[in-house]
Scaffold this motif. Structure first.
Motif: not given
Length: 545
Positions: A298-309, A312-319, A343-350
């Motif tokens: 996980i070297s290079g993965l930090s909090e706040g990094a995007p979760v994508e498909y 398309i961004r669906l969420g954020t790395v929380s911890k 975290r998967i954030e549904p409002d991003r798709l809205s």
């Protein structure tokens, strides 16, 4: 003889002699002069200061916009001797300037961020500047604080004052600019660290008419420094103004897609974010948490990094990493995959579609169809990683429902892909190449050359013998052809030299690949990120360990 007596003439004396008129008039004039003197002295007030440097009773004047409006009458110490008490008065015709929220400060030569000020006081001496306030109540004659520095905002100027809080590193200094779309609309009035809350607290002032830009939904973030952004669209370099670059600043705006909201109230409290990018993420307050277990580094993965498909961004790395006491009780930290909370954030798709999508339930259902989470590289230069969700046909119908929930969290199954697979294949290829028996091949080739040389000698002896003359012509032709072929393999021939050069190049290449293989064994991603430098071993004396 008759005598005649004279009657005495009685004269009535006046009650007040005319001689008293002059003293009475003089007394009246004197009283009028005394009354006029005290009446013209103006309204008294009191200032409290740390010291009285340069302030002289009866000489130091009080000014407003370079006009004399009062004077200092007395300079003494307080009863506890901890403060200086300055007593002054404002002239009667200037009395409206004195209000309960007026501000006083000492004007003296000073070098600051706005240049050199107060040079006129070098010859005339210091003076006290008065800035009238906005209070409409009657003057209460409460003591004022005499400041050493001028206020950043004139209290008579209308606007809005807000309080900001920040738990980030770095300090925005007093006097820094407050900007909207790069245009200065205010400044930072106070900047201090609160020990109790362990936060930086700021008070900012935004002047009219720009105070109408501040609503309840705006976000504030820090400015300053050079911002270099590398993305798939190219490089973007953002250089702020020299003033912001040297002293920093604060900007505010509405996040994209956010509504305007109600107007802000005086002294409302806002959070100060680290940068503009973080304010965009702050509006997604609804989310669903998932746990993923990663076997890759996980070297290079930090909090706040995007979760994508698929971009398309669906969420954020929380911890990163995310350990609970239950995890550590069941297995050692070194004997398990690395847990990461996202975290998967549904409002991003809205923002893309009008209707609300239950993306969290959809992710759990689609795992049986091969949906997996994996690490991918978002920037080859910085080594930054992100979480990618995608379908893998070879993993379809291989989802273990029992692992859908672990340690109290819904779990997304993972797979290795991207740079991890490339590294593994390269390492496997180099290991296989390193295991080739090149040394044995070289030895056997040398033995073959020696045998060929002995065979050449035997053929030459046969060709020179008398028995060769008695052989049939067909056999003689075959011997001649064999002799010519062997000449091409004997030492010094072109074919022999080319084969030796080829084997030498292979051996040299293997010698050069050996350090690379050793480095990859120490750090598997050294093909992209630099490996740490190793210290040379120090020689030790004989007999020591």
């Amino acid at each position: 003889m008759v005598t005649t007596s004279k009657l005495a003439k009685i004269i009535k004396i006046r009650a007040i002699s005319a001689i008293w008129i002059i003293p009475i008039v003089t007394a009246v004039v004197g009283l009028w002069i005394i009354y006029s003197h005290y009446a013209d002295r103006g309204t008294p007030f009191t200032l409290l200061a740390k010291d009285a440097s340069g302030i002289v009773a009866g000489k130091t004047v009080i000014k407003n916009r370079s006009v004399d409006v009062g004077i200092v009458d007395e300079v003494t110490l307080s009863d506890d001797y901890n403060q200086v008490v300055v007593k002054g008065r404002i002239y009667n015709d200037m009395k409206p300037l004195l209000k309960n929220d007026s501000i006083f400060w000492v004007v003296k030569p000073e070098i600051g961020r706005d240049g050199v000020t107060g040079l006129n006081t070098i010859l005339s001496g210091v003076y006290i500047e008065l800035a009238s306030g906005n209070d409409t109540h009657s003057f209460k004659n409460n003591p004022f604080i005499l400041s050493d520095t001028p206020p950043l905002s004139d209290p008579s100027i209308k606007g809005i004052r807000l309080n900001l809080e920040s738990d980030q590193n770095g300090v925005v200094p007093r006097g820094a600019s407050v900007m909207f779309h790069g245009y200065r609309v205010g400044n930072v009035e106070t900047s201090q660290f609160d020990v109790g809350s362990r936060k930086m607290k700021y008070q900012i002032f935004i002047t009219q008419p720009y105070d109408a830009l501040v609503t309840q939904n705006v976000r504030f973030w820090k400015e300053g420094g050079i911002n270099l952004t590398l993305s798939s669209m190219g490089a973007s370099l953002n250089v702020p103004s020299l003033d912001v670059l040297l002293s920093g600043g604060i900007s505010f705006d509405l996040p994209d897609g956010s509504k305007l909201g109600a107007p802000a109230e005086q002294y409302s409290v806002y959070k100060l974010y680290e940068n503009k990018k973080s304010i965009q993420d702050s509006q997604y307050t609804e989310y669903k948490e998932f746990l993923i277990m990663l076997s890759d580094s996980i070297s290079g993965l930090s909090e706040g990094a995007p979760v994508e498909y698929h971009g398309i961004r669906l969420g954020t790395v929380s911890k990163v990493p995310f350990y609970t006491p239950e995890m550590l009780e069941q297995s050692s930290i070194l004997n398990q995959k690395v847990p990461v909370l996202i975290r998967i954030e549904p409002d991003r798709l809205s923002e893309l579609v009008d209707q609300k999508i239950d993306i969290a339930t959809l992710i759990m259902d689609e795992q049986k169809n091969g949906l997996r989470a994996s690490l991918k590289t978002s920037n080859m230069f910085t080594g930054a990683l992100y979480i990618d969700l995608d379908f893998y046909s070879d993993l379809k119908n291989k989802y273990d429902v029992k692992k859908s929930k672990q340690f109290g969290y819904d779990t997304i199954d993972t797979t290795s892909t991207g740079i991890a697979q490339i590294q593994a294949k390269i390492i496997q290829l180099l290991d296989n190449f390193n295991n080739l028996p090149l040394n044995n091949t070289m030895s056997q080739f040398n033995k073959s050359l020696a045998s060929s040389e002995r065979l050449m000698n035997s053929i030459n002896q046969i060709m020179a013998s008398k028995e060769m003359q008695n052989m049939p012509k067909d056999l003689q032709k075959a011997m001649h052809s064999l002799n010519e072929t062997m000449k091409g393999l004997q030492p010094g021939s072109d074919l022999n030299n080319q084969m030796k050069e080829s084997l030498q190049k292979v051996q040299q290449m293997m010698d050069e690949l050996t350090p690379l293989l050793n480095t990859l064994n120490d750090k598997s991603n050294a093909l992209i990120f630099s490996a740490p430098n190793k210290k040379d071993q120090e020689p030790k004396a004989k007999g020591t360990k």
